[in-house]
Write a protein that holds these residues in place. Structure first.
Motif, PDB file in Angstrom:
ATOM      1  N   LYS A  62      -2.176   7.318  52.466  1.00 21.79           N
ATOM      2  CA  LYS A  62      -2.362   8.612  51.838  1.00 21.79           C
ATOM      3  C   LYS A  62      -3.241   8.480  50.602  1.00 21.79           C
ATOM      4  O   LYS A  62      -3.048   7.579  49.783  1.00 21.79           O
ATOM      5  CB  LYS A  62      -1.019   9.221  51.450  1.00 21.79           C
ATOM      6  N   LYS A  63      -4.178   9.397  50.454  1.00 21.01           N
ATOM      7  CA  LYS A  63      -5.038   9.391  49.279  1.00 21.01           C
ATOM      8  C   LYS A  63      -4.261   9.895  48.064  1.00 21.01           C
ATOM      9  O   LYS A  63      -3.433  10.792  48.177  1.00 21.01           O
ATOM     10  CB  LYS A  63      -6.260  10.281  49.507  1.00 21.01           C
ATOM     11  N   PRO A  64      -4.520   9.314  46.921  1.00 19.81           N
ATOM     12  CA  PRO A  64      -3.832   9.812  45.710  1.00 19.81           C
ATOM     13  C   PRO A  64      -4.260  11.246  45.411  1.00 19.81           C
ATOM     14  O   PRO A  64      -5.410  11.617  45.608  1.00 19.81           O
ATOM     15  CB  PRO A  64      -4.301   8.850  44.613  1.00 19.81           C
ATOM     16  N   PRO A  65      -3.332  12.088  44.940  1.00 18.26           N
ATOM     17  CA  PRO A  65      -3.684  13.503  44.667  1.00 18.26           C
ATOM     18  C   PRO A  65      -4.684  13.609  43.520  1.00 18.26           C
ATOM     19  O   PRO A  65      -4.631  12.853  42.543  1.00 18.26           O
ATOM     20  CB  PRO A  65      -2.342  14.137  44.293  1.00 18.26           C
ATOM     21  N   LYS A  66      -5.570  14.568  43.639  1.00 17.75           N
ATOM     22  CA  LYS A  66      -6.560  14.781  42.597  1.00 17.75           C
ATOM     23  C   LYS A  66      -5.907  15.393  41.365  1.00 17.75           C
ATOM     24  O   LYS A  66      -5.020  16.237  41.486  1.00 17.75           O
ATOM     25  CB  LYS A  66      -7.671  15.713  43.105  1.00 17.75           C
ATOM     26  N   PRO A  67      -6.295  14.966  40.191  1.00 19.47           N
ATOM     27  CA  PRO A  67      -5.716  15.582  38.976  1.00 19.47           C
ATOM     28  C   PRO A  67      -6.147  17.038  38.849  1.00 19.47           C
ATOM     29  O   PRO A  67      -7.247  17.420  39.251  1.00 19.47           O
ATOM     30  CB  PRO A  67      -6.304  14.728  37.838  1.00 19.47           C
ATOM     31  N   GLN A  68      -5.237  17.853  38.312  1.00 17.86           N
ATOM     32  CA  GLN A  68      -5.533  19.273  38.145  1.00 17.86           C
ATOM     33  C   GLN A  68      -6.656  19.471  37.126  1.00 17.86           C
ATOM     34  O   GLN A  68      -6.754  18.736  36.143  1.00 17.86           O
ATOM     35  CB  GLN A  68      -4.289  20.033  37.694  1.00 17.86           C
ATOM     36  N   TYR A  69      -7.454  20.491  37.371  1.00 14.37           N
ATOM     37  CA  TYR A  69      -8.593  20.753  36.498  1.00 14.37           C
ATOM     38  C   TYR A  69      -8.109  21.289  35.155  1.00 14.37           C
ATOM     39  O   TYR A  69      -7.290  22.201  35.083  1.00 14.37           O
ATOM     40  CB  TYR A  69      -9.535  21.779  37.136  1.00 14.37           C
ATOM     41  N   ARG A  70      -8.604  20.696  34.080  1.00 13.16           N
ATOM     42  CA  ARG A  70      -8.304  21.154  32.735  1.00 13.16           C
ATOM     43  C   ARG A  70      -9.613  21.514  32.049  1.00 13.16           C
ATOM     44  O   ARG A  70     -10.490  20.659  31.913  1.00 13.16           O
ATOM     45  CB  ARG A  70      -7.582  20.083  31.930  1.00 13.16           C
ATOM     46  N   PRO A  71      -9.754  22.760  31.626  1.00 11.73           N
ATOM     47  CA  PRO A  71     -11.007  23.136  30.956  1.00 11.73           C
ATOM     48  C   PRO A  71     -11.169  22.384  29.652  1.00 11.73           C
ATOM     49  O   PRO A  71     -10.178  22.021  28.997  1.00 11.73           O
ATOM     50  CB  PRO A  71     -10.846  24.642  30.723  1.00 11.73           C
ATOM     51  N   PRO A  72     -12.385  22.106  29.253  1.00  9.65           N
ATOM     52  CA  PRO A  72     -12.597  21.383  27.989  1.00  9.65           C
ATOM     53  C   PRO A  72     -12.087  22.190  26.809  1.00  9.65           C
ATOM     54  O   PRO A  72     -12.209  23.413  26.761  1.00  9.65           O
ATOM     55  CB  PRO A  72     -14.121  21.211  27.934  1.00  9.65           C
ATOM     56  N   SER A  73     -11.477  21.515  25.846  1.00  8.33           N
ATOM     57  CA  SER A  73     -10.893  22.173  24.684  1.00  8.33           C
ATOM     58  C   SER A  73     -11.391  21.499  23.418  1.00  8.33           C
ATOM     59  O   SER A  73     -11.559  20.277  23.361  1.00  8.33           O
ATOM     60  CB  SER A  73      -9.364  22.111  24.745  1.00  8.33           C
TER      61      SER A  73
END
Length: 380
Positions: A62-73
């Motif tokens: 199984k491929k590792p899950p992609k990290p959730q997108y976080r907008p730049p802050s």
């Protein structure tokens, strides 16, 4: 005849099977010969066949899950700022008072300076300079007198010897509209915290800066002048209506200016006690109702313009109380929070008793034991 055909069909099928078996054997011999050549010439070893009994083989990786997108802050990667300025940080210094204690908050105590950006705790009203562990509204008290003395000494050190009359006139002439466009606009929020940084930025290029005051803060210009001089260590050298000239001082060094941590948003104002009670102190319910009805019928003393200059309103009300016990001020067109602040300031400056804010009118009563106050306090 039929027997001959059957034998011929049987012989043809057997011949086909024989040719197929011979062809398969020859292909196996060629594969084994080619594989032996690879082993001999290239030292090639075929990989072992996959073992079907291995449980890990049947499971797919199984491929590792992609990290959730976080907008730049802009809040990430910012170091905590340490400020040693000897006063409590508030959103507005002229429109808030440490003597009036709020009764609640309208939002959680999120620091307007951003998370973990300042070494002071936000109490919901201010960021105190002395006790950085204070986290409740009940902990807001008067400022430490030692801080006031420290600010006074620092201001005397920066100002140096007093200005002569010729120097004062030169600075005032330098800040006229036909000479410079540099100006600080002070509106309904009064002297805000971020405005201190704007003043220091102007002082990098000139010795004095023009401050234009309009709206509710102009009702008490002495308070505006006090906080400007107290928080910036400057000196107000000229005052004409709502226009001030703020001088930075003889010994001011732009390279050693204090660092002002900026507020990233405007915090919500806390909940304060009601300005107008159900019944006025000393009167019954019927007397209060009749006074409110009578106050709305009184001729208006003046009509306030939006974002105008209200510096002469306090002496006007004091003069009106000499001949009438009720005064009505027409605030039609002003925002509700603006004329409520005007009523609160009049209550403390005149002093007087607030009667009603109905129909965008400010009705005030001088009280039973009113004593006129000499002087309007408008001198610089």
């Amino acid at each position: 005849m039929s027997l001959i055909r059957r034998l011929s069909r049987h012989n043809s099928s057997s011949f086909a099977l024989l040719t197929r078996s011979l062809h398969g054997a020859s292909s196996e011999e060629t594969v084994s010969a080619s594989s032996s050549r690879l082993r001999d010439h290239y030292n090639f070893q075929a990989p072992p066949p996959p073992d079907s009994e291995d449980p890990n083989f049947s499971q797919k990786k199984k491929k590792p899950p992609k990290p959730q997108y976080r907008p730049p802050s802009s809040l990430e990667g910012v170091k905590k700022m340490h400020s040693n300025l000897p006063f409590d940080f508030r959103f507005s210094y002229t429109e808030s008072s440490s003597s009036v204690r709020p009764i609640g908050l309208r939002e959680p105590k999120y620091s307007p300076f951003g998370p973990d950006r300042l070494n002071r705790e936000w109490t919901g009203v201010c960021a105190p300079a002395v006790d950085t562990k204070v986290e409740t509204v009940e902990g807001v008290e008067e400022e430490d007198p030692k801080l006031e003395e420290k600010r006074r000494k620092e201001r005397e050190k920066i100002q140096g010897p007093p200005l002569s009359e010729a120097e004062r006139k030169f600075l005032v002439e330098l800040c006229q509209r036909n000479k410079t466009k540099r100006q600080i606009n002070l509106g309904r929020d009064g002297l805000t915290h971020n405005m201190l940084n704007d003043i220091y930025n102007h002082w990098k290029h000139s010795e004095a800066v023009r401050v234009k005051c309009l709206g509710v803060p102009t009702l008490d210009m002495n308070n505006v002048i006090f906080h400007l001089e107290d928080k910036t260590y400057g000196q107000v050298v000229s005052k004409h209506c709502g226009t001030l000239v703020l001088y930075r001082g003889r010994n001011y060094d732009p390279k050693k200016r204090p660092k002002i941590p900026l507020m990233l948003w405007k915090p919500h104002e806390p909940v304060y006690p009601r300005l107008i009670k159900t019944t006025i102190d000393g009167l019954t319910i019927e007397e209060t109702k009749s006074m409110r009805k009578k106050g709305l019928a009184v001729p208006a003393l003046t009509k306030l313009a939006k974002n105008g200059y209200y510096g002469s309103l306090v002496p006007m009300v004091r003069d009106a109380f000499l001949v009438s016990e009720l005064v009505r001020i027409d605030c039609l067109g002003l925002e509700k929070k603006d004329y409520k602040k005007i009523g609160a300031k009049l209550r403390d400056l005149v002093p007087c008793i607030l009667v009603t804010f109905d129909k965008e009118q400010v009705v005030i009563w001088r009280g039973k034991e009113y004593k006129p106050i000499e002087g309007d306090g408008e001198g610089l």
